[in-house]
Motif scaffolding. Sequence first.
Motif: not given
Length: 427
Positions: A204-205, A240-241, A282-286, A336-339
């Motif tokens: 999730l971006v 691949g996600a 995976v959560f990437i808060a860009a 859930l891996f957060c970035v």
Amino acid sequence: MDTNNLPAVAGDLAGRHIVLGLSGGIACYKSAELCRLLIKQGATVQVVMTEAAEQFITAVTMQALSLRTVYGSQWDAREPNNMPHINLSREADAILIAPCSADFAARLAQGRSDELLSLLCLARPIDQVPLLIAPAMNREMWAHPATQRNLAQLQADGAVLLGVGSGLQACGETGDGRMLEPAQLLDDLIAFFAPKPLAGQHVLVTAGPTYEAIDPVRGITNLSSGKMGFAIARAAVEAGAQVTLVAGPVGLPTPRGVKRVDVKSAQNMLAAVMHAASAATVFIAAAAVADWRPANPAEQKIKKDGSGRPPELQFVENTDILATVAQSARAQSGALFCVGFAAESQNLLANAQAKRARKDVPLLVGNIGPATFGQDDNALLLVDAQGAQELPRASKRSLAQALVAQIAARLHVEPPRSRASNAERAA
């Protein structure tokens, strides 16, 4: 023209040799641009055309673009052993048929091989040289059970079906069956060859700015272009996600294979993220989310009152999206891996370290906002519990790929090898 002494070209397809097959169809005009794009990304391209394809585009055009002699006959005497179907297929890293007509799909499904292109597809080492199909035909031909049966058989035989576009067709009808655009096919081919370290992950971006309304025609926003977040979404798909992209108000095209959710305000983005986070790994808060919003947006445009003073605005703090997700049960349990991202104007390391600790995320990506907003390049600082690592200034595309690789490594997913090129196999 001798291509052996041409300078090496850097790109996502550097070192790849592609056989580009053209069967009969008006979409052959797109193949010219596709050939150019493949070469621009570093590939070498060998064009093979059917007799029907030569009714739509000349071999001279494709030779000029590919810088290689075009092949069209299985009896071509230029090959010392008179076996172009063997030689061309053995040299390839992939065979891409674009356009693939309904007739040619039927030929492949039936194993017919009475002309060069279908013959080399049949003769290719099936476990080493993948076959990718880009169909192009009238909407009724596309929908016909025979066509769908043939395409299903090709997939069962190991071919990769790249799908079709929808829209106005050369015949004047509208519907499914158009060949995908050259840039879309290029993206698909790049993704096909990329390693898949995020296979099985749902990423999730968030990307872009938010817009906080003051009244119906004014609002508060920032200079974020969304390019970094969109590049990350694309890199995650290639890795691949399954990818969901929650995008603020930007005008960027959606990366191939990405599910996009458009939002406007920080509250909109929070709702969309919380809805999607339940299925993400995976959560990437860009995104550059506004910290504050007007407390009481006016229902009508605020007019000047002649006093020379601006209206007095009251603000309320927006919910911190990254912190909210990071404190969720799934994130705290490790599911859930957060970035996070930190766009700073000064003291990048100190501010990024403080933000990572405050928001309790395993990885924080820092950058200097004014130096990157709207640009195609960036420089990143990765901060975790062990310290900081710099990713020097490069294209956002390259940095997104590097960041995705870092995330994959931290998820303890061992990336499989990418598909080896013919040169690598020979070595």
